[in-house]
Scaffold this motif. Structure first.
Motif, PDB file in Angstrom:
ATOM      1  N   ARG A 166     -11.188 -26.509 -37.808  1.00 29.71           N
ATOM      2  CA  ARG A 166     -11.811 -27.834 -37.703  1.00 29.71           C
ATOM      3  C   ARG A 166     -13.288 -27.714 -37.312  1.00 29.71           C
ATOM      4  NH1 ARG A 166      -8.054 -31.227 -33.766  1.00 29.71           N
ATOM      5  NH2 ARG A 166      -9.691 -32.786 -34.124  1.00 29.71           N
ATOM      6  N   PHE A 167     -13.587 -26.788 -36.426  1.00 30.21           N
ATOM      7  CA  PHE A 167     -14.976 -26.604 -36.002  1.00 30.21           C
ATOM      8  C   PHE A 167     -15.834 -26.156 -37.181  1.00 30.21           C
ATOM      9  CE2 PHE A 167     -18.476 -24.195 -34.176  1.00 30.21           C
ATOM     10  CZ  PHE A 167     -18.945 -25.071 -33.205  1.00 30.21           C
ATOM     11  N   SER A 168     -15.276 -25.291 -38.014  1.00 35.50           N
ATOM     12  CA  SER A 168     -16.010 -24.809 -39.181  1.00 35.50           C
ATOM     13  C   SER A 168     -16.318 -25.926 -40.153  1.00 35.50           C
ATOM     14  CB  SER A 168     -15.136 -23.763 -39.867  1.00 35.50           C
ATOM     15  OG  SER A 168     -15.866 -22.696 -40.227  1.00 35.50           O
ATOM     16  N   LYS A 169     -15.309 -26.787 -40.337  1.00 35.09           N
ATOM     17  CA  LYS A 169     -15.506 -27.918 -41.258  1.00 35.09           C
ATOM     18  C   LYS A 169     -16.552 -28.877 -40.700  1.00 35.09           C
ATOM     19  CE  LYS A 169     -10.870 -27.874 -43.296  1.00 35.09           C
ATOM     20  NZ  LYS A 169      -9.598 -28.617 -43.455  1.00 35.09           N
ATOM     21  N   LEU A 170     -16.504 -29.085 -39.379  1.00 32.05           N
ATOM     22  CA  LEU A 170     -17.490 -29.980 -38.764  1.00 32.05           C
ATOM     23  C   LEU A 170     -18.912 -29.476 -38.986  1.00 32.05           C
ATOM     24  CD1 LEU A 170     -16.092 -31.130 -35.306  1.00 32.05           C
ATOM     25  CD2 LEU A 170     -16.963 -32.581 -37.106  1.00 32.05           C
ATOM     26  N   MET A 171     -19.115 -28.203 -38.807  1.00 36.56           N
ATOM     27  CA  MET A 171     -20.448 -27.644 -38.983  1.00 36.56           C
ATOM     28  C   MET A 171     -20.921 -27.818 -40.430  1.00 36.56           C
ATOM     29  SD  MET A 171     -21.411 -26.668 -36.036  1.00 36.56           S
ATOM     30  CE  MET A 171     -22.813 -25.623 -36.391  1.00 36.56           C
TER      31      MET A 171
END
Length: 642
Positions: free
Chosen positions: A476-481
Motif C-alpha cells: 500500500r505504501f508503494s502504491k501511495l508513493m
C-alpha cells in the motif's frame, strides 16, 4: 593657835581658848574614829564589788549558753524514716549532751560564788531572797536542760535503732528479693521458643509463684513493722508512708507481672502449636506451586495471542496458586519469627533453621514467578509494540490514502482554474509526501523485523498475521508513493494553466465600487448579507460561500477573480474573509466604524485564533476544526487529536 601663841592677853579669852582646843581635840578624835570606820567600810565594799564583778559575767554567759542550748533542742529536726537524717540529728544531740555535761561543774561553781556574794551583801532581806532565787533557778534550769538533752538523745537513739531494724530486717531484704525477681518478669524477658524452652520456662514460673507465696508473710510483716514505726516513733511519717506505698505497688506489680508472664507463656505454647500445624501445609503449597510453575510452556516471543494467553495463565496462577501460597507461608513465617524473637538467644538455632528453609523456598517460588512475569511482559511489550507500530502505520497510510483521494477529487472540475486552489492542493500534497517520508523509517524497521523472523522461523512467519500485515502495508505504501508522484505532475500542469488564466486583467477596486453601489441601490446591509451567506456559521466567508453570495447578487465571477477578491479582503491571510475584513474591504472610508472594538467576543476570539494559525511556519501543519462556538480542535493528519 593664835591664843596659844600669845596673841591675846585676856585671861578670859585664854579659858575659852583652852575649851575650844579641848573640843577640837575631841572632834579630831571622833574624825579619826570615823575615818577608821570609813576605811573598813571601803575595804568591805571593794571586796564585795570584786566578788560581784567576778560573778556577773560568768552568770550572764551561763544564761546565754543555756538559751543557745535550749534553741538547739527546739530546732532539732523531727524524727523521720530517713535513717541518715535521724543519725545526723543524733550526732548533733550527743555533742550537745557532752557540752552540757562539761558545763555542769562550772555552773555549780558560779552558783556557789553567787551564794558567797549573797553573804557579803548588806541589802534588805527581800533583795537577798530574790538574788538567791535567781541562783537556784539557774541550777534548776541547767539540771532540766541536762535531763532534756539526755531524753532527746535517747529518743533519737531508739528511733535510729528501730529504723535500722526495719530497714535491715524487713524492707531491704524484701526489696533485694524483688530486685532479683523483677528482671525475670520484665516485658523484655524472652518467653517463647520450641517445646523444650517452653517447658523450662513453665518450671521456672511455677517455682517463682511458689517463692512469691512464701514471701507474702515477709511482706505482711514488713508492712506491720513499718506501720508500728510510724505510729510509735516517727514524728514525720511521710517518707516511711511513701516507702510502704512503693513496696505495696512493687509487690502488686510483681504479682501482676507473674500472671502476665504466665499468659505470655500460654500464648507462646499456642503459637508453637499453630506453627507445628501450619508448617506442613505451607511446605505442601510451596511444592505444589513450584511444580505447576515448572510445568508451564516456555514464553512465546513470536505469537502475540500465545503470549497473551500465557499472561492470562500467569494471572490465574498468581491469583489461584501464588497468592494463597504466599499468604500461608507468610503467616507461618510470622509465627516462626515470633517464636524466634521470644526465645532466649542461645536457643534459637532450630527455629531459625526452619525459618530459613521455608523462606528460601518462598523466595525461590517468587523469583521464578517474577522472572516468568518479566519475560512475558517483555515479550508482550515487544509484540504489542510491533502491533502498535503496525496499527500506527495502518492509520497513517489509511489517512494518507484518504487525503490523496481527496486531493485527486480536488483536481477535478474548474477548481483547478484557481491559482490559490492549486497552491493549496500542492501544499497539501507536499505535507502528505513529507508525512509519508517520516513514516517510511518505521515501515523499514518493520520490514527488517519481518525478514529476521523469516530467517529464524520461515514457517511460523508465513502463518503470522502480523507478518502478512507488514507485507500489505509495504504494498500500500508503494502504491501511495506512485499515486502521489502522478498527482504531483498533474498539479504542476494545473498550476501552469491557472497562472496563465490568472494573468487576465481584473480590477478589484472597480468591482468593489460596483458592488457597493449595487448594495446602496437595493438598500441592502453588507453585514446582514455576510451573515446570510455564512452557511457554516463560523463567522467567515470561504471562497465557495463568497462565490455563491456574488452569484446570488447577480455578479457572475470566475474562480481566479474570486481568488483575487479574497486576496484583497483577507488581511490576516487566513484564506477566508471574516466579517470585519468584509465590511472594511467594502467601505474602507468607514474604518473607524468597523474598528476591532466593535466586534463581539466570539468574533474577537475567532479572529485571534485564525490570525495565529495563519502565522504558523511549521513544516507540518495542523488542522483547525471548530466544534462549536468558541471551541476548537487541533489535530494532525496522522489522526492524533488534542
Amino acid at each position: 593657835g593664835r591664843l596659844l601663841n600669845g596673841l591675846t592677853s585676856d585671861p578670859l579669852e585664854g579659858i575659852e581658848c583652852e575649851n575650844a582646843v579641848q573640843k577640837a581635840a575631841d572632834l579630831l578624835a571622833r574624825f579619826e574614829v570615823a575615818l577608821e570606820d570609813l576605811t573598813a567600810s571601803c575595804t568591805r565594799a571593794g571586796s564585795a564589788l570584786d566578788a560581784a564583778q567576778s560573778f556577773e559575767a560568768p552568770f550572764q554567759d551561763l544564761e546565754s549558753q543555756m538559751h543557745s542550748y535550749e534553741e538547739q533542742l527546739q530546732s532539732a529536726e523531727p524524727i523521720t524514716g530517713v535513717i541518715e537524717s535521724t543519725e545526723e540529728q543524733l550526732e548533733k544531740l550527743q555533742a550537745l549532751k557532752e557540752e552540757v555535761a562539761a558545763k555542769l561543774p562550772h555552773v555549780s561553781e558560779v552558783c556557789d560564788q553567787g551564794m558567797k556574794l549573797k553573804d557579803l551583801a548588806e541589802v534588805d532581806e527581800e533583795e537577798l531572797e530574790k538574788f538567791g532565787e535567781s541562783i537556784g533557778d539557774m541550777r534548776d534550769r541547767w539540771s532540766a536542760l541536762s535531763e532534756t538533752v539526755d531524753g532527746t538523745c535517747k529518743k533519737y537513739s531508739d528511733a535510729a535503732e528501730r529504723t535500722n531494724d526495719f530497714l535491715d530486717n524487713n524492707l531491704n531484704p524484701l526489696y533485694a528479693w524483688m530486685n532479683d525477681v523483677e528482671p525475670l518478669l520484665s516485658d523484655q524477658c524472652p518467653i517463647g521458643g520450641d517445646a523444650a524452652v517452653l517447658a523450662e520456662l513453665q518450671e521456672k514460673f511455677d517455682a517463682l509463684g511458689t517463692d512469691m507465696s512464701n514471701k507474702h508473710a515477709d511482706y505482711r510483716a514488713t508492712v506491720s513493722c513499718g506501720e508500728a514505726l510510724m505510729a510509735e516513733v516517727l514524728d514525720d511519717k511521710a517518707f516511711t508512708a511513701e516507702q510502704l506505698e512503693e513496696l505495696a505497688a512493687r509487690w502488686k506489680e510483681c504479682q501482676d507481672r507473674l500472671n502476665i508472664q504466665k499468659q505470655r507463656l500460654a500464648e507462646g505454647k499456642e503459637k508453637l502449636s499453630q506453627f507445628v500445624l501450619a508448617l506442613p501445609d505451607a511446605e505442601g503449597l510451596l511444592d505444589e506451586a513450584l511444580e505447576k510453575l515448572e510445568a508451564m510452556d516456555p514464553v512465546s516471543h513470536t505469537d502475540l495471542s500465545t503470549a497473551e494467553a500465557q499472561e492470562k495463565e500467569m494471572e490465574e496462577f498468581d491469583t489461584a496458586d501464588l497468592e494463597p501460597c504466599v499468604t500461608a507461608v507468610r503467616s507461618c513465617l510470622e509465627l516462626c519469627q515470633s517464636l524466634i524473637d521470644s526465645s532466649p538467644p542461645d536457643r534459637r538455632d532450630d527455629l531459625s533453621g526452619a525459618y530459613a528453609d521455608l523462606e528460601g523456598k518462598l523466595t525461590q517460588l517468587q523469583e521464578a514467578a517474577d522472572a516468568r512475569n518479566v519475560e512475558i511482559k517483555a515479550a508482550l511489550l515487544e509484540l504489542r509494540g510491533l502491533a502498535d507500530t503496525i496499527e500506527l502505520l495502518e492509520t497513517s497510510i489509511e489517512e494518507a490514502e484518504k487525503e490523496l483521494s481527496e486531493l485527486e477529487k480536488g483536481c477535478e472540475g474548474e477548481r483547478l482554474q484557481r491559482k490559490s486552489e492549486v497552491e493549496k492542493l500542492q501544499n497539501r500534497l507536499k505535507r502528505l509526501r513529507k508525512e509519508l517520508v517520516e513514516v517510511q523509517p518505521e515501515l523499514d524497521a518493520l520490514l527488517k523485523v519481518k525478514r529476521q523472523r523469516e530467517q529464524d522461523d520461515p514457517g511460523a512467519s508465513a502463518a503470522n498475521v502480523q507478518m502478512q500485515t507488514i507485507s500489505d502495508l509495504e504494498e500500500r505504501f508503494s502504491k501511495l508513493m506512485n499515486r502521489s508522484d502522478q498527482l504531483s505532475a498533474d498539479l504542476e500542469d494545473a498550476m501552469t494553466a491557472a497562472m496563465l488564466l490568472h494573468d487576465e486583467a481584473f480590477n478589484v477596486e472597480e468591482w468593489r465600487q460596483q458592488f457597493v453601489a449595487w448594495l446602496d441601490e437595493n438598500n441592502i446591509n453588507a453585514g446582514t448579507l455576510f451573515v446570510e451567506f455564512d452557511t457554516d456559521k463560523n463567522n467567515n466567508l470561504s471562497r465557495d460561500e463568497l462565490f455563491e453570495c456574488l452569484a446570488t447578487c447577480g455578479f457572475d465571477m470566475k474562480p481566479h477573480q474570486i481568488d483575487q477578491i479574497v486576496d484583497h479582503f483577507d488581511v490576516d491571510d487566513s484564506g477566508e474573509i471574516d466579517k470585519w475584513e468584509f465590511l472594511m474591504g467594502l467601505r474602507p472610508e468607514r474604518r473607524v466604524q468597523f474598528a476591532r472594538e466593535a466586534q463581539t467576543e466570539t468574533e474577537k476570539i475567532d479572529h485571534a485564533v485564525r490570525t495565529a494559525v495563519s502565522r504558523c511556519t511549521c513544516s507540518k501543519q495542523f488542522r483547525l476544526d471548530q466544534i462549536n462556538a468558541n471551541s476548537y480542535r487541533v489535530r494532525r493528519r496522522t489522526g492524533q487529536r488534542f
